[in-house]
Enzyme design. Structure first.
Site, PDB file in Angstrom:
ATOM      1  N   HIS A  35       7.047 -23.523 -62.131  1.00 37.44           N
ATOM      2  CA  HIS A  35       6.621 -22.781 -63.321  1.00 37.44           C
ATOM      3  C   HIS A  35       5.148 -23.102 -63.542  1.00 37.44           C
ATOM      4  O   HIS A  35       4.326 -22.774 -62.703  1.00 37.44           O
ATOM      5  CB  HIS A  35       7.519 -23.180 -64.499  1.00 37.44           C
ATOM      6  CG  HIS A  35       7.472 -22.273 -65.683  1.00 37.44           C
ATOM      7  ND1 HIS A  35       6.921 -21.011 -65.682  1.00 37.44           N
ATOM      8  CD2 HIS A  35       7.922 -22.445 -66.956  1.00 37.44           C
ATOM      9  CE1 HIS A  35       7.037 -20.465 -66.869  1.00 37.44           C
ATOM     10  NE2 HIS A  35       7.640 -21.317 -67.667  1.00 37.44           N
ATOM     11  N   HIS A  73       3.550 -12.280 -57.350  1.00 34.74           N
ATOM     12  CA  HIS A  73       4.288 -12.574 -58.577  1.00 34.74           C
ATOM     13  C   HIS A  73       5.442 -11.578 -58.649  1.00 34.74           C
ATOM     14  O   HIS A  73       5.214 -10.371 -58.543  1.00 34.74           O
ATOM     15  CB  HIS A  73       3.381 -12.428 -59.802  1.00 34.74           C
ATOM     16  CG  HIS A  73       3.956 -13.013 -61.045  1.00 34.74           C
ATOM     17  ND1 HIS A  73       5.039 -12.475 -61.687  1.00 34.74           N
ATOM     18  CD2 HIS A  73       3.606 -14.108 -61.760  1.00 34.74           C
ATOM     19  CE1 HIS A  73       5.327 -13.196 -62.746  1.00 34.74           C
ATOM     20  NE2 HIS A  73       4.476 -14.206 -62.810  1.00 34.74           N
ATOM     21  N   ASP A 114      -2.172 -18.092 -61.571  1.00 32.52           N
ATOM     22  CA  ASP A 114      -2.443 -19.454 -61.107  1.00 32.52           C
ATOM     23  C   ASP A 114      -3.716 -19.498 -60.261  1.00 32.52           C
ATOM     24  O   ASP A 114      -4.524 -20.412 -60.386  1.00 32.52           O
ATOM     25  CB  ASP A 114      -1.252 -20.009 -60.323  1.00 32.52           C
ATOM     26  CG  ASP A 114       0.008 -20.039 -61.162  1.00 32.52           C
ATOM     27  OD1 ASP A 114      -0.049 -20.578 -62.287  1.00 32.52           O
ATOM     28  OD2 ASP A 114       1.039 -19.513 -60.719  1.00 32.52           O
TER      29      ASP A 114
END
Length: 177
Positions: A35, A73, A114
């Site tokens: 996560h 993603h 990220d």
């Protein structure tokens, strides 16, 4: 659907826990490598790209059978809009640009948030743990809203569970009928 950290916040809030305690539950869930902890994996990939080359770092990662952190993603198969928005504000960074190009060439996956937070970290010369801190800060605003909303319902969240798997030796499942 809810991501794991937001669900943790709502579960904690449903018990009557304080907002602060509910946020701690979210932070605990967010800290996992699958996560919010993904930022650390991206920073490690960036460091590997700096030591080797972006192409070699990506290839080595994929050859070891690892998922490429910072790219792709499941909710944004066409590209993470958060990453696009953030990356569009940053000054060019040759290493990050080459890393994104190498990832696109190797697996076609666009950068996710990220990767964008890693790029921001490099651009602003922030500490290596900044991607996690920035992600957690952004999430915390929504967590507060979820905690308030959950508390207002006055209902305890109690997910249903059903055992799936092999029964222990000597257990006769026909006796349960």
């Amino acid at each position: 659907e809810l991501n794991a950290s937001t669900f943790a916040v709502r579960v904690a809030a449903s018990t009557g826990a304080s907002i602060a305690a509910s946020l701690l539950a979210g932070l605990g869930a967010l800290s996992g490598p699958y996560h919010g902890g993904a930022g650390a994996a991206v920073m490690a990939l960036v460091e590997e790209a700096r030591r080797l080359t972006p192409h070699d770092a990506v290839r080595g990662h994929l050859m070891r059978g690892l998922r490429l952190p910072g790219f792709g993603h499941p909710l944004y198969p066409e590209g993470d809009p958060r990453a696009a928005a953030l990356l569009g504000t940053l000054s060019p960074d040759t290493l990050m640009d080459e890393l994104r190009a190498a990832a696109a060439e190797a697996c076609g996956a666009p950068p996710n948030i990220d990767c964008a937070l890693a790029a921001l970290t490099r651009s602003a010369r922030l500490p290596a743990d900044a991607p996690f801190r920035l992600f957690a800060t952004g999430r915390s605003i929504g967590w507060v809203a979820h905690a308030i909303e959950q508390t207002a319902t006055g209902r305890l969240i109690r997910p249903r569970a059903r055992y799936e798997g092999a029964l222990p030796a000597g257990t006769d499942d026909s006796a349960e009928s």
